[in-house]
Design a protein around this motif. Sequence first.
Motif, PDB file in Angstrom:
ATOM      1  N   ASP A 105       0.391  14.372   6.436  1.00 31.38           N
ATOM      2  CA  ASP A 105       0.087  12.826   6.816  1.00 31.38           C
ATOM      3  C   ASP A 105       0.454  12.366   8.124  1.00 31.38           C
ATOM      4  N   ALA A 106       0.979  13.395   9.353  1.00 32.84           N
ATOM      5  CA  ALA A 106       1.085  13.291  10.330  1.00 32.84           C
ATOM      6  C   ALA A 106       0.197  14.401  11.070  1.00 32.84           C
ATOM      7  N   SER A 107      -0.032  14.343  12.494  1.00 31.67           N
ATOM      8  CA  SER A 107      -0.471  14.932  12.779  1.00 31.67           C
ATOM      9  C   SER A 107      -0.223  15.533  14.269  1.00 31.67           C
ATOM     10  N   ILE A 108      -0.130  16.970  15.255  1.00 29.08           N
ATOM     11  CA  ILE A 108      -0.096  16.842  16.327  1.00 29.08           C
ATOM     12  C   ILE A 108       0.118  16.216  17.157  1.00 29.08           C
ATOM     13  N   GLU A 109      -0.840  15.241  17.175  1.00 30.49           N
ATOM     14  CA  GLU A 109      -0.452  14.389  18.151  1.00 30.49           C
ATOM     15  C   GLU A 109       0.477  13.170  18.411  1.00 30.49           C
ATOM     16  N   GLN A 110       1.327  13.085  17.402  1.00 32.39           N
ATOM     17  CA  GLN A 110       2.619  12.698  17.627  1.00 32.39           C
ATOM     18  C   GLN A 110       3.282  13.187  18.030  1.00 32.39           C
ATOM     19  N   PHE A 111       4.037  14.262  17.798  1.00 26.88           N
ATOM     20  CA  PHE A 111       4.926  15.595  18.685  1.00 26.88           C
ATOM     21  C   PHE A 111       5.999  14.770  17.329  1.00 26.88           C
ATOM     22  N   ASN A 112       5.352  14.853  16.810  1.00 30.63           N
ATOM     23  CA  ASN A 112       6.494  14.849  15.014  1.00 30.63           C
ATOM     24  C   ASN A 112       6.491  16.039  14.321  1.00 30.63           C
ATOM     25  N   PHE A 113       7.881  16.481  14.706  1.00 27.72           N
ATOM     26  CA  PHE A 113       8.048  18.294  14.033  1.00 27.72           C
ATOM     27  C   PHE A 113       8.149  17.983  12.761  1.00 27.72           C
ATOM     28  N   ALA A 114       8.991  17.484  12.294  1.00 26.68           N
ATOM     29  CA  ALA A 114       9.942  17.304  10.856  1.00 26.68           C
ATOM     30  C   ALA A 114       9.737  16.339   9.814  1.00 26.68           C
ATOM     31  N   GLY A 115       8.199  15.737  10.443  1.00 24.26           N
ATOM     32  CA  GLY A 115       7.842  14.617   9.132  1.00 24.26           C
ATOM     33  C   GLY A 115       9.506  13.168   9.313  1.00 24.26           C
ATOM     34  N   LEU A 116       9.420  13.271  10.541  1.00 28.79           N
ATOM     35  CA  LEU A 116      10.290  11.544  10.250  1.00 28.79           C
ATOM     36  C   LEU A 116       9.286  11.064   9.758  1.00 28.79           C
ATOM     37  N   GLY A 117       9.732   9.440   8.928  1.00 30.03           N
ATOM     38  CA  GLY A 117       9.496   8.411   8.572  1.00 30.03           C
ATOM     39  C   GLY A 117       8.158   8.425   8.180  1.00 30.03           C
ATOM     40  N   THR A 118       7.336   9.714   6.907  1.00 33.94           N
ATOM     41  CA  THR A 118       6.594   9.837   6.434  1.00 33.94           C
ATOM     42  C   THR A 118       6.463   9.938   5.435  1.00 33.94           C
ATOM     43  N   THR A 119       5.753   8.888   4.117  1.00 39.64           N
ATOM     44  CA  THR A 119       6.813   8.802   3.078  1.00 39.64           C
ATOM     45  C   THR A 119       5.710   9.076   2.337  1.00 39.64           C
ATOM     46  N   GLY A 120       4.595   9.418   2.176  1.00 31.27           N
ATOM     47  CA  GLY A 120       4.149  10.322   1.430  1.00 31.27           C
ATOM     48  C   GLY A 120       2.970   9.405   1.730  1.00 31.27           C
ATOM     49  N   ASN A 121       1.509   9.719   0.975  1.00 25.59           N
ATOM     50  CA  ASN A 121       0.759   8.302   0.479  1.00 25.59           C
ATOM     51  C   ASN A 121      -0.849   8.448   1.527  1.00 25.59           C
ATOM     52  N   GLY A 122      -0.133   9.024   2.406  1.00 29.66           N
ATOM     53  CA  GLY A 122      -1.093   8.683   4.294  1.00 29.66           C
ATOM     54  C   GLY A 122      -0.443   8.114   4.844  1.00 29.66           C
TER      55      GLY A 122
END
Length: 253
Positions: free
Chosen positions: A155-172
Amino acid sequence: MKWNNDVFKRYMEAGLAVLIVLTLGLAGAAGVLSPRAAESEQTEAAAGDDSTNASQENENKDSVTNPDMAEAQETIADGQYPIMGSSDITVQEMVDYFNASGEVYPAEELSEGGADSIETFCQMYYDEATAEGVRPEVAFAQTMKETGFLQYGGDASIEQFNFAGLGTTGNGVPGNSYPDVQTGIRAQIQHLKAYATSDSLNQECVDDRYEYVKKGSAPYVQWLGQQENPEGLGWATGDNYGYDIVGMIEEMM
């Protein structure tokens, strides 16, 4: 009579001489006449005692000055891997682990966030983790698991500089975004520290989800998985989430 007295006197002198020789020989064998040897043995024994005492004092000093290290080593030996603590991992070992994956470092994308090489990227992880007392290998292995060795695809993309899925809850839901690589790394490490301990942060908080974590609910990597956490808390819901990270750490080190 005079001759007999002279003979007797000579025999007495000869017998006395023999007695003195025998006495000296026995005394030498018993060490009575070797004070230097005895003194040497006593000195060596004292030196041995001093060496033993010094060694014991150093061990006691290490235990007093760094009890967390001793406790962490004992915990690792018992099968649980602490998130917090000192580590023997090196930046080069982290680099080698990534390179061994066969994946290509996304230099073009991450250079825009300040990490133009895998060496720079790993150094950031090492510095940010040690600044908060988190083991660098824990955060780095988690990133490799979460991003598929920086290839993403979730769900996260590399451009977000989010390296551990912080805030991703599924469903896009893409989760959090950060202005640069270092900030994204710092947020992840601060989030790990929140799970591991109730100790306050050493650096300014950039993890906007820090306040939502029950502090100290997952002191061990294995407990980052909600299914394996005794309180049902944790970073992710996937089966054996924390155990997978520990397996990666073992490969890395």
